[in-house]
Design an enzyme around this catalytic site. Structure first.
Site, PDB file in Angstrom:
ATOM      1  N   ASP A  31       0.854  -1.190   0.000  1.00  0.00           N
ATOM      2  CA  ASP A  31       0.000   0.000   0.000  1.00  0.00           C
ATOM      3  C   ASP A  31       0.890   1.240   0.000  1.00  0.00           C
ATOM      4  O   ASP A  31       1.900   1.293   0.694  1.00  0.00           O
ATOM      5  CB  ASP A  31      -0.913  -0.013   1.234  1.00  0.00           C
ATOM      6  CG  ASP A  31      -2.068   0.959   1.110  1.00  0.00           C
ATOM      7  OD1 ASP A  31      -3.218   0.514   1.020  1.00  0.00           O
ATOM      8  OD2 ASP A  31      -1.805   2.196   1.092  1.00  0.00           O
ATOM      9  N   GLY A  92     -15.761   2.580   3.653  1.00  0.00           N
ATOM     10  CA  GLY A  92     -14.506   3.298   3.465  1.00  0.00           C
ATOM     11  C   GLY A  92     -13.759   2.941   2.196  1.00  0.00           C
ATOM     12  O   GLY A  92     -12.566   3.217   2.080  1.00  0.00           O
ATOM     13  N   HIS A  99     -10.087  -5.280  -3.508  1.00  0.00           N
ATOM     14  CA  HIS A  99      -8.770  -5.500  -2.897  1.00  0.00           C
ATOM     15  C   HIS A  99      -8.934  -5.925  -1.444  1.00  0.00           C
ATOM     16  O   HIS A  99      -9.817  -5.468  -0.734  1.00  0.00           O
ATOM     17  CB  HIS A  99      -7.890  -4.253  -2.989  1.00  0.00           C
ATOM     18  CG  HIS A  99      -8.543  -3.000  -2.501  1.00  0.00           C
ATOM     19  ND1 HIS A  99      -9.453  -2.295  -3.262  1.00  0.00           N
ATOM     20  CD2 HIS A  99      -8.441  -2.328  -1.324  1.00  0.00           C
ATOM     21  CE1 HIS A  99      -9.862  -1.247  -2.575  1.00  0.00           C
ATOM     22  NE2 HIS A  99      -9.271  -1.242  -1.392  1.00  0.00           N
ATOM     23  N   HIS A 101      -6.966  -5.854   2.075  1.00  0.00           N
ATOM     24  CA  HIS A 101      -5.840  -5.313   2.827  1.00  0.00           C
ATOM     25  C   HIS A 101      -5.287  -6.431   3.713  1.00  0.00           C
ATOM     26  O   HIS A 101      -6.057  -7.160   4.357  1.00  0.00           O
ATOM     27  CB  HIS A 101      -6.289  -4.179   3.748  1.00  0.00           C
ATOM     28  CG  HIS A 101      -6.824  -2.967   3.061  1.00  0.00           C
ATOM     29  ND1 HIS A 101      -6.098  -1.806   2.907  1.00  0.00           N
ATOM     30  CD2 HIS A 101      -8.025  -2.726   2.492  1.00  0.00           C
ATOM     31  CE1 HIS A 101      -6.829  -0.906   2.282  1.00  0.00           C
ATOM     32  NE2 HIS A 101      -8.011  -1.431   2.016  1.00  0.00           N
TER      33      HIS A 101
END
Ligand code: 5GP
Ligand code: ZN
Length: 113
Positions: A31, A92, A99, A101
């Site tokens: 990220d 959010g 994706h 995280h």
């Protein structure tokens, strides 16, 4: 491929990313704004906007498996880590290419704010 999609452009190599793992179906990369010592995003190569649009359970399982492999590779599997999929506004989500995280390397608060 959705031309304007940021993560599709990472898949195509048009935008550089620090790739940590990849195969024919998925890519994992760091990220750009890490929220933990390990913060990696796992994405499908093909464009899928949200979790709600991801109907291929094989693909979803593959992404989860790669998340676990990334955690092993990053050395956080035993200490612990979190996998998160933010979906739509209240979730959010800011990039509309599915994706996962993978966050680890420090104790993470629960529940999320
Ligand atoms: P979301 O908020 O949609 O769940 O997560 C999107 C993530 O993508 C954010 O954590 C953000 O830091 C990351 N991100 C946004 N633009 C880029 C980029 O150009 N490169 C990389 N590697 N990550 C990005
Ligand atoms: Zn995309």
């Amino acid at each position: 491929m959705a031309d304007a999609c940021l993560f599709c452009r990472i898949v195509s190599g048009e935008i550089p990313a620090k790739i940590v793992r990849q195969d024919d179906r998925a890519i994992a990369f760091r990220d750009i704004s890490p929220q933990a010592p390990t913060h990696v995003l796992v994405i499908p190569r093909r464009h899928v906007a949200t979790l709600g649009e991801a109907t291929d359970t094989g693909e979803l399982g593959h992404l989860l498996r790669m998340a676990a492999e990334v955690a092993e590779q990053e050395g956080v599997a035993t200490t612990g880590y979190r996998t998160v999929i933010n979906t739509n506004g209240d979730g959010g989500q800011t990039v509309f290419h599915l994706h996962l995280h993978v966050l680890g390397g420090r104790a993470l608060a629960w529940p999320p704010g």
